[in-house]
Design a protein around this motif. Structure first.
Motif, PDB file in Angstrom:
ATOM      1  N   TYR A 157       0.868  -1.170   0.000  1.00  0.00           N
ATOM      2  CA  TYR A 157       0.000   0.000   0.000  1.00  0.00           C
ATOM      3  C   TYR A 157       0.911   1.229   0.000  1.00  0.00           C
ATOM      4  O   TYR A 157       1.954   1.241   0.653  1.00  0.00           O
ATOM      5  N   ILE A 158       0.508   2.262  -0.722  1.00  0.00           N
ATOM      6  CA  ILE A 158       1.367   3.431  -0.892  1.00  0.00           C
ATOM      7  C   ILE A 158       0.694   4.649  -0.265  1.00  0.00           C
ATOM      8  O   ILE A 158      -0.467   4.954  -0.550  1.00  0.00           O
ATOM      9  N   ILE A 159       1.438   5.336   0.593  1.00  0.00           N
ATOM     10  CA  ILE A 159       0.982   6.605   1.152  1.00  0.00           C
ATOM     11  C   ILE A 159       1.837   7.712   0.563  1.00  0.00           C
ATOM     12  O   ILE A 159       2.855   7.456  -0.087  1.00  0.00           O
ATOM     13  N   LYS A 160       1.426   8.947   0.782  1.00  0.00           N
ATOM     14  CA  LYS A 160       2.223  10.088   0.340  1.00  0.00           C
ATOM     15  C   LYS A 160       2.503  10.960   1.548  1.00  0.00           C
ATOM     16  O   LYS A 160       1.580  11.423   2.221  1.00  0.00           O
ATOM     17  N   ILE A 161       3.769  11.181   1.860  1.00  0.00           N
ATOM     18  CA  ILE A 161       4.162  11.945   3.024  1.00  0.00           C
ATOM     19  C   ILE A 161       5.230  12.958   2.627  1.00  0.00           C
ATOM     20  O   ILE A 161       6.281  12.584   2.098  1.00  0.00           O
ATOM     21  N   GLY A 162       4.943  14.241   2.838  1.00  0.00           N
ATOM     22  CA  GLY A 162       5.908  15.278   2.500  1.00  0.00           C
ATOM     23  C   GLY A 162       6.390  15.201   1.070  1.00  0.00           C
ATOM     24  O   GLY A 162       7.577  15.338   0.783  1.00  0.00           O
ATOM     25  N   GLU A 163       5.461  14.976   0.123  1.00  0.00           N
ATOM     26  CA  GLU A 163       5.733  14.866  -1.316  1.00  0.00           C
ATOM     27  C   GLU A 163       6.561  13.633  -1.682  1.00  0.00           C
ATOM     28  O   GLU A 163       7.079  13.550  -2.792  1.00  0.00           O
ATOM     29  N   ARG A 164       6.656  12.673  -0.776  1.00  0.00           N
ATOM     30  CA  ARG A 164       7.355  11.429  -1.077  1.00  0.00           C
ATOM     31  C   ARG A 164       6.367  10.270  -1.028  1.00  0.00           C
ATOM     32  O   ARG A 164       5.395  10.291  -0.254  1.00  0.00           O
ATOM     33  N   LEU A 165       6.603   9.272  -1.841  1.00  0.00           N
ATOM     34  CA  LEU A 165       5.809   8.056  -1.750  1.00  0.00           C
ATOM     35  C   LEU A 165       6.429   7.138  -0.709  1.00  0.00           C
ATOM     36  O   LEU A 165       7.643   6.930  -0.678  1.00  0.00           O
ATOM     37  N   GLY A 166       5.591   6.595   0.158  1.00  0.00           N
ATOM     38  CA  GLY A 166       6.033   5.652   1.173  1.00  0.00           C
ATOM     39  C   GLY A 166       5.315   4.333   0.988  1.00  0.00           C
ATOM     40  O   GLY A 166       4.129   4.298   0.646  1.00  0.00           O
ATOM     41  N   TYR A 167       5.999   3.238   1.234  1.00  0.00           N
ATOM     42  CA  TYR A 167       5.479   1.906   0.945  1.00  0.00           C
ATOM     43  C   TYR A 167       5.262   1.124   2.242  1.00  0.00           C
ATOM     44  O   TYR A 167       6.167   0.990   3.061  1.00  0.00           O
ATOM     45  N   VAL A 168       4.029   0.618   2.406  1.00  0.00           N
ATOM     46  CA  VAL A 168       3.665  -0.146   3.596  1.00  0.00           C
ATOM     47  C   VAL A 168       3.383  -1.579   3.155  1.00  0.00           C
ATOM     48  O   VAL A 168       2.533  -1.818   2.282  1.00  0.00           O
ATOM     49  N   TYR A 169       4.085  -2.524   3.740  1.00  0.00           N
ATOM     50  CA  TYR A 169       3.923  -3.934   3.373  1.00  0.00           C
ATOM     51  C   TYR A 169       2.522  -4.401   3.764  1.00  0.00           C
ATOM     52  O   TYR A 169       2.072  -4.198   4.894  1.00  0.00           O
ATOM     53  N   LYS A 170       1.807  -5.011   2.824  1.00  0.00           N
ATOM     54  CA  LYS A 170       0.409  -5.363   3.044  1.00  0.00           C
ATOM     55  C   LYS A 170       0.206  -6.294   4.236  1.00  0.00           C
ATOM     56  O   LYS A 170      -0.796  -6.206   4.948  1.00  0.00           O
ATOM     57  N   GLN A 171       1.166  -7.199   4.456  1.00  0.00           N
ATOM     58  CA  GLN A 171       0.994  -8.146   5.549  1.00  0.00           C
ATOM     59  C   GLN A 171       1.125  -7.495   6.925  1.00  0.00           C
ATOM     60  O   GLN A 171       0.791  -8.104   7.942  1.00  0.00           O
ATOM     61  N   ALA A 172       1.608  -6.241   6.967  1.00  0.00           N
ATOM     62  CA  ALA A 172       1.792  -5.556   8.254  1.00  0.00           C
ATOM     63  C   ALA A 172       0.551  -4.792   8.692  1.00  0.00           C
ATOM     64  O   ALA A 172       0.475  -4.323   9.838  1.00  0.00           O
ATOM     65  N   VAL A 173      -0.439  -4.640   7.790  1.00  0.00           N
ATOM     66  CA  VAL A 173      -1.639  -3.856   8.086  1.00  0.00           C
ATOM     67  C   VAL A 173      -2.850  -4.588   7.522  1.00  0.00           C
ATOM     68  O   VAL A 173      -2.733  -5.667   6.945  1.00  0.00           O
ATOM     69  N   THR A 174      -4.013  -4.000   7.690  1.00  0.00           N
ATOM     70  CA  THR A 174      -5.227  -4.550   7.085  1.00  0.00           C
ATOM     71  C   THR A 174      -5.957  -3.433   6.338  1.00  0.00           C
ATOM     72  O   THR A 174      -5.832  -2.256   6.691  1.00  0.00           O
ATOM     73  N   LEU A 175      -6.698  -3.790   5.299  1.00  0.00           N
ATOM     74  CA  LEU A 175      -7.477  -2.794   4.566  1.00  0.00           C
ATOM     75  C   LEU A 175      -8.639  -2.334   5.434  1.00  0.00           C
ATOM     76  O   LEU A 175      -9.312  -3.142   6.085  1.00  0.00           O
ATOM     77  N   ASP A 176      -8.862  -1.048   5.472  1.00  0.00           N
ATOM     78  CA  ASP A 176      -9.906  -0.455   6.305  1.00  0.00           C
ATOM     79  C   ASP A 176     -11.274  -0.726   5.691  1.00  0.00           C
ATOM     80  O   ASP A 176     -11.557  -0.323   4.562  1.00  0.00           O
ATOM     81  N   GLU A 177     -12.152  -1.402   6.444  1.00  0.00           N
ATOM     82  CA  GLU A 177     -13.493  -1.717   5.943  1.00  0.00           C
ATOM     83  C   GLU A 177     -14.429  -0.530   5.999  1.00  0.00           C
ATOM     84  O   GLU A 177     -15.473  -0.497   5.347  1.00  0.00           O
TER      85      GLU A 177
END
Length: 414
Positions: A157-177
């Motif tokens: 999953y990709i977030i954007k922080i301070g004009e940078r793309l940050g990558y979060v490993y899917k197995q470390a989080v869950t999709l928000d229902e």
């Protein structure tokens, strides 16, 4: 011989044309892709000498992450104590202490973003600079929050922080229902109940609110829900919106003190044509006809209840359908405007009986309302229109197990 030379010539010409076409398309594609992927800007960036907490401003500053040291982040503003930067659309803050600023050219990603998804952290989550577990860590997300994402890519999953793309490993989080939204109507002690239609017992309501308090749930306002749906707010995983439809006096008698005790807020959707059926303080009569809030109640209960729209005089049925279906868009707008005169801070509407159509949606938008609630059961999430927000109808017919399943994000509809 001449024929052979002629054919070879045609082949050569065709080959040259093919090469020109391929080259032209490739350079055009390459140029377009480059323009989409990288924009060169001169921006101010902060670099931290040591890892620093990142905050979101609500009633207080709430820690929503930590920025890693020696990583550049573009800033979008500042005050005396904090630098401001963006987490997607969320405004975030980091202390000026231990931070240096410099202006430099930066290749910013102009990637196609999506605004209809979020992730939920069950534990502290690492954000990497690339889609690689061995790449540099740029920040951490706090445990127990919902964060908007801008993209999804294979295992990331990709977030954007301070004009940078940050990558979060899917197995470390869950999709928000999505967020649970509860809707109540009438409340009575079980001994006084004559029907379970649109009614919940005082005992069941108290058990549900105790559960929310024991599990440290935070209640939201309509404005906060709107910001969440628009990707502008990071909210705790344990978050709920409590709503009441119709403005019934029984909710003042029984729900108000319980909500107040737990420090909860709730939305009351008001039918403004019914608030003039009585004046001043009313003595509650549990066995008489339904009673509604008066203007006095609207003024006195604002520490717990936030008052929103439920139409002025459209809360009726004709042959099983809401009478708004018989009205023009202009008539619905006038009704909503009259409704909003009594609840001037309203940004949300509850459709009477959950009945609506495109004219109703358009009228709500033109009347300045930002959200509309249905009676369709589900979670409030970024996938649906803000004018078709789902809720969970709570009556005596719903078991406590159904309530907790829904609240904890585990309810599944076929």
């Amino acid at each position: 011989m001449v024929r052979k030379i002629y054919m070879n010539g045609l082949l050569l010409v065709g080959l040259i044309i093919l090469i020109i076409v391929i080259y032209t398309k490739w350079t055009s594609f390459e140029s377009e892709a480059f323009a989409q992927e990288l924009l060169i800007e001169e921006r101010e960036f902060i670099t931290l000498q040591e890892r620093q907490p990142m905050y979101m401003r609500d009633a207080t500053f709430i820690k929503i992450g930590e920025l890693e040291a020696n990583q550049p982040f573009a800033i979008s503003g500042e005050d005396e104590a904090y630098f401001e930067l963006r987490l997607g659309k969320v405004v975030a803050f980091v202390s000026k202490e231990h931070a240096t600023v410099k202006k430099s050219a930066w290749h910013t990603h102009n990637s196609h973003t999506i605004h209809n998804a979020a992730i939920k952290t069950l534990q502290k989550a690492t954000v990497y600079g690339e889609a690689d577990l061995q790449s540099a860590i740029i920040m951490y997300l706090e445990e127990g929050y919902r964060y908007p994402i801008v993209q999804e890519e294979k295992d990331w999953y990709i977030i954007k922080i301070g004009e940078r793309l940050g990558y979060v490993y899917k197995q470390a989080v869950t999709l928000d229902e999505g967020l649970p939204v509860l809707v109540y109507h009438h409340i009575l002690p079980k001994s006084l109940m004559k029907t379970t239609a649109s009614t919940i017992s005082l005992e069941a309501f108290e058990q549900q609110m105790d559960y929310l308090a024991d599990n440290k749930f935070k209640t939201l306002t309509a404005n906060q829900l709107y910001d969440y749906l628009e990707g502008r707010l990071v909210v705790p995983a344990n978050t709920v919106l409590i709503t009441f439809d119709d403005g019934l006096l029984s909710t003042k008698e029984y729900a108000y003190p319980i909500l107040q005790q737990h420090g909860f807020t709730a939305i009351q959707h008001i039918i403004s044509s019914r608030t003039n059926r009585a004046h001043g303080e009313q003595a509650f009569d549990a066995e008489g006809p339904l009673q509604f809030f008066t203007n006095t109640d609207l003024a006195e209960l604002t520490d717990v209840f936030h008052f929103e729209a439920h139409t002025h005089d459209l809360h009726s049925l004709n042959e099983g359908l809401g009478i708004a279906f018989e009205r023009s868009k202009e008539e619905i707008i006038r009704d909503l405007q009259q409704n909003i005169e009594q609840v001037p801070n309203a940004i949300s509407l509850a459709y009477p009986y959950g009945h609506y159509n495109e004219s109703f949606i358009t009228a709500a938008k033109e009347a300045g309302l930002l959200i509309a609630f249905t009676t369709q059961e589900g979670y409030a999430n970024m996938n649906a229109s803000n004018y078709e927000v789902c809720r969970f109808g709570v009556t005596e017919k719903k078991s406590f197990e159904q309530f907790t399943t829904y609240i904890n994000g585990n309810m599944v509809w076929q």
